[in-house]
Design a protein around this motif. Structure first.
Motif, PDB file in Angstrom:
ATOM      1  N   GLY A  97      54.755  34.893  66.695  1.00 13.13           N
ATOM      2  CA  GLY A  97      55.807  34.529  67.634  1.00 13.13           C
ATOM      3  C   GLY A  97      56.478  33.220  67.270  1.00 13.13           C
ATOM      4  O   GLY A  97      57.711  33.102  67.297  1.00 13.13           O
ATOM      5  N   ALA A  98      55.677  32.220  66.918  1.00 10.18           N
ATOM      6  CA  ALA A  98      56.238  30.928  66.536  1.00 10.18           C
ATOM      7  C   ALA A  98      57.004  31.036  65.225  1.00 10.18           C
ATOM      8  O   ALA A  98      58.057  30.418  65.051  1.00 10.18           O
ATOM      9  N   MET A  99      56.480  31.837  64.291  1.00  7.58           N
ATOM     10  CA  MET A  99      57.164  32.013  63.013  1.00  7.58           C
ATOM     11  C   MET A  99      58.526  32.680  63.212  1.00  7.58           C
ATOM     12  O   MET A  99      59.531  32.272  62.610  1.00  7.58           O
ATOM     13  N   ARG A 100      58.561  33.691  64.044  1.00  6.13           N
ATOM     14  CA  ARG A 100      59.830  34.381  64.287  1.00  6.13           C
ATOM     15  C   ARG A 100      60.865  33.429  64.892  1.00  6.13           C
ATOM     16  O   ARG A 100      62.033  33.409  64.491  1.00  6.13           O
ATOM     17  N   GLU A 101      60.427  32.620  65.831  1.00  8.57           N
ATOM     18  CA  GLU A 101      61.340  31.680  66.476  1.00  8.57           C
ATOM     19  C   GLU A 101      61.898  30.675  65.473  1.00  8.57           C
ATOM     20  O   GLU A 101      63.095  30.358  65.490  1.00  8.57           O
ATOM     21  N   ARG A 102      61.039  30.165  64.578  1.00 11.36           N
ATOM     22  CA  ARG A 102      61.496  29.181  63.602  1.00 11.36           C
ATOM     23  C   ARG A 102      62.475  29.784  62.596  1.00 11.36           C
ATOM     24  O   ARG A 102      63.487  29.166  62.259  1.00 11.36           O
ATOM     25  N   LEU A 103      62.181  30.983  62.111  1.00 16.26           N
ATOM     26  CA  LEU A 103      63.052  31.595  61.102  1.00 16.26           C
ATOM     27  C   LEU A 103      64.409  31.975  61.686  1.00 16.26           C
ATOM     28  O   LEU A 103      65.446  31.787  61.047  1.00 16.26           O
ATOM     29  N   ILE A 104      64.409  32.513  62.888  1.00 21.93           N
ATOM     30  CA  ILE A 104      65.687  32.831  63.528  1.00 21.93           C
ATOM     31  C   ILE A 104      66.456  31.541  63.800  1.00 21.93           C
ATOM     32  O   ILE A 104      67.681  31.486  63.659  1.00 21.93           O
ATOM     33  N   ASP A 127      47.785  35.721  61.017  1.00 22.69           N
ATOM     34  CA  ASP A 127      46.729  36.426  61.743  1.00 22.69           C
ATOM     35  C   ASP A 127      46.702  35.874  63.165  1.00 22.69           C
ATOM     36  O   ASP A 127      46.102  34.830  63.428  1.00 22.69           O
ATOM     37  N   ASP A 128      47.373  36.564  64.063  1.00 18.71           N
ATOM     38  CA  ASP A 128      47.491  36.072  65.436  1.00 18.71           C
ATOM     39  C   ASP A 128      46.133  35.941  66.120  1.00 18.71           C
ATOM     40  O   ASP A 128      45.896  34.990  66.873  1.00 18.71           O
ATOM     41  N   GLU A 129      45.250  36.886  65.879  1.00 18.99           N
ATOM     42  CA  GLU A 129      43.927  36.858  66.515  1.00 18.99           C
ATOM     43  C   GLU A 129      43.141  35.626  66.081  1.00 18.99           C
ATOM     44  O   GLU A 129      42.594  34.891  66.913  1.00 18.99           O
ATOM     45  N   ALA A 130      43.088  35.402  64.778  1.00 21.21           N
ATOM     46  CA  ALA A 130      42.353  34.243  64.264  1.00 21.21           C
ATOM     47  C   ALA A 130      42.994  32.941  64.736  1.00 21.21           C
ATOM     48  O   ALA A 130      42.296  31.976  65.074  1.00 21.21           O
ATOM     49  N   TYR A 131      44.320  32.917  64.764  1.00 13.46           N
ATOM     50  CA  TYR A 131      45.002  31.708  65.221  1.00 13.46           C
ATOM     51  C   TYR A 131      44.676  31.426  66.686  1.00 13.46           C
ATOM     52  O   TYR A 131      44.407  30.279  67.065  1.00 13.46           O
ATOM     53  N   ALA A 132      44.690  32.470  67.519  1.00 13.78           N
ATOM     54  CA  ALA A 132      44.418  32.292  68.941  1.00 13.78           C
ATOM     55  C   ALA A 132      42.993  31.793  69.172  1.00 13.78           C
ATOM     56  O   ALA A 132      42.760  30.901  69.998  1.00 13.78           O
ATOM     57  N   LYS A 154      50.308  29.889  74.790  1.00 13.06           N
ATOM     58  CA  LYS A 154      51.670  30.401  74.948  1.00 13.06           C
ATOM     59  C   LYS A 154      52.685  29.407  74.403  1.00 13.06           C
ATOM     60  O   LYS A 154      53.670  29.793  73.769  1.00 13.06           O
ATOM     61  N   ARG A 155      52.437  28.131  74.631  1.00 17.59           N
ATOM     62  CA  ARG A 155      53.348  27.107  74.116  1.00 17.59           C
ATOM     63  C   ARG A 155      53.390  27.121  72.595  1.00 17.59           C
ATOM     64  O   ARG A 155      54.430  26.850  71.983  1.00 17.59           O
ATOM     65  N   LYS A 156      52.264  27.455  71.968  1.00 19.78           N
ATOM     66  CA  LYS A 156      52.195  27.491  70.512  1.00 19.78           C
ATOM     67  C   LYS A 156      52.744  28.784  69.924  1.00 19.78           C
ATOM     68  O   LYS A 156      52.745  28.959  68.707  1.00 19.78           O
ATOM     69  N   GLY A 157      53.180  29.715  70.778  1.00 17.45           N
ATOM     70  CA  GLY A 157      53.792  30.940  70.283  1.00 17.45           C
ATOM     71  C   GLY A 157      52.889  32.153  70.270  1.00 17.45           C
ATOM     72  O   GLY A 157      53.261  33.193  69.720  1.00 17.45           O
ATOM     73  N   VAL A 158      51.698  32.053  70.882  1.00 19.44           N
ATOM     74  CA  VAL A 158      50.794  33.201  70.946  1.00 19.44           C
ATOM     75  C   VAL A 158      51.261  34.135  72.058  1.00 19.44           C
ATOM     76  O   VAL A 158      51.659  33.680  73.140  1.00 19.44           O
ATOM     77  N   ASP A 159      51.206  35.431  71.799  1.00 22.06           N
ATOM     78  CA  ASP A 159      51.578  36.426  72.802  1.00 22.06           C
ATOM     79  C   ASP A 159      50.739  36.245  74.066  1.00 22.06           C
ATOM     80  O   ASP A 159      49.538  35.952  73.995  1.00 22.06           O
TER      81      ASP A 159
END
Length: 226
Positions: A97-104, A127-132, A154-159
């Motif tokens: 989620g955070a990556m998508r926001e930055r690239l867009i 890896d969203d799971e590992a990051y979370a 959520k602030r960090k971009g995790v679903d």
């Protein structure tokens, strides 16, 4: 009536012909370099550069405008988008989620961004799971509670659903309860000697800011601040 030439002589000023064909004044008999009307539109600088100030400012503004441009040459350039994503990952791990926001935000087309993210997930660079799970460990190291951890993820971009699920798992293991107790013990040590009501207020304030369960905070306050 006194002539202009006579007046200048009385004031110690002498008309001097300039090399450019204009007329300049000398003071005290020392000729000065002739300056025409055009010369006074110039700003002298070190090294004798008399480029007009407005021209230099215009060039500087152009360089600044080019330097801050974040729009890619081609928003649909898959390779450029992938390179931008890899640079972001090189700086710090990020969820999708955070990556998508930055690239867009950098100006890449959403379809291209989604394609890049899918490929990065496939090779496990994202890896969203590992990051979370890592983010939850960070939150508990800061003595945060369940609610505070969900908000931080959520602030960090995790679903949102993933954030709640990993926090539910951590809560079932007693992670947040232990964080609340440690917060209570630290507050008790720092406020030793103060009025008991003051100590309780400070503990409740800290626990609320960190997003702990009020019922857990009440139990800890009853045992540690008596």
């Amino acid at each position: 009536m006194i002539s202009a030439e006579r007046f200048l002589e009385q004031q110690g000023l002498q008309p001097v012909s300039s090399e450019a064909g204009g007329l300049a004044l000398s003071c005290g008999g020392r000729p000065q370099a002739g300056r025409t009307e055009f010369d006074y539109d110039r700003t002298p600088s070190i090294g004798g550069n008399d480029t007009p100030r407005r021209a230099r400012h215009a060039r500087h503004a152009g360089r600044v405008a080019v330097g801050v441009s974040r729009i890619p040459d081609d928003p649909n350039d898959l390779d450029a988008c992938r390179e931008a994503a890899l640079r972001l990952l090189d700086a710090a791990p990020r969820p999708s989620g955070a990556m998508r926001e930055r690239l867009i935000g950098k100006g890449y087309a959403s379809e291209v961004v989604d394609d890049v993210i899918v490929r990065l997930i496939r090779v496990r660079l994202i890896d969203d799971e590992a990051y979370a799970q890592s983010a939850v460990r960070y939150c508990t190291s800061r003595l945060m509670g369940y609610r505070g951890a969900v908000m931080e993820l959520k602030r960090k971009g995790v679903d949102r659903q993933l954030a709640q699920r990993v926090c539910d798992e951590a809560e079932s293991q007693g992670v947040f309860a232990e964080a609340a107790w440690e917060l209570g013990r630290r507050t008790a040590r720092k406020t030793a000697g103060l009025d008991v009501e003051v100590r309780k207020r400070r503990f409740w304030s800290a626990g609320g800011r960190k997003g702990h369960n009020p019922e857990v905070l009440r139990k800890i306050a009853q045992e540690l601040f008596v």
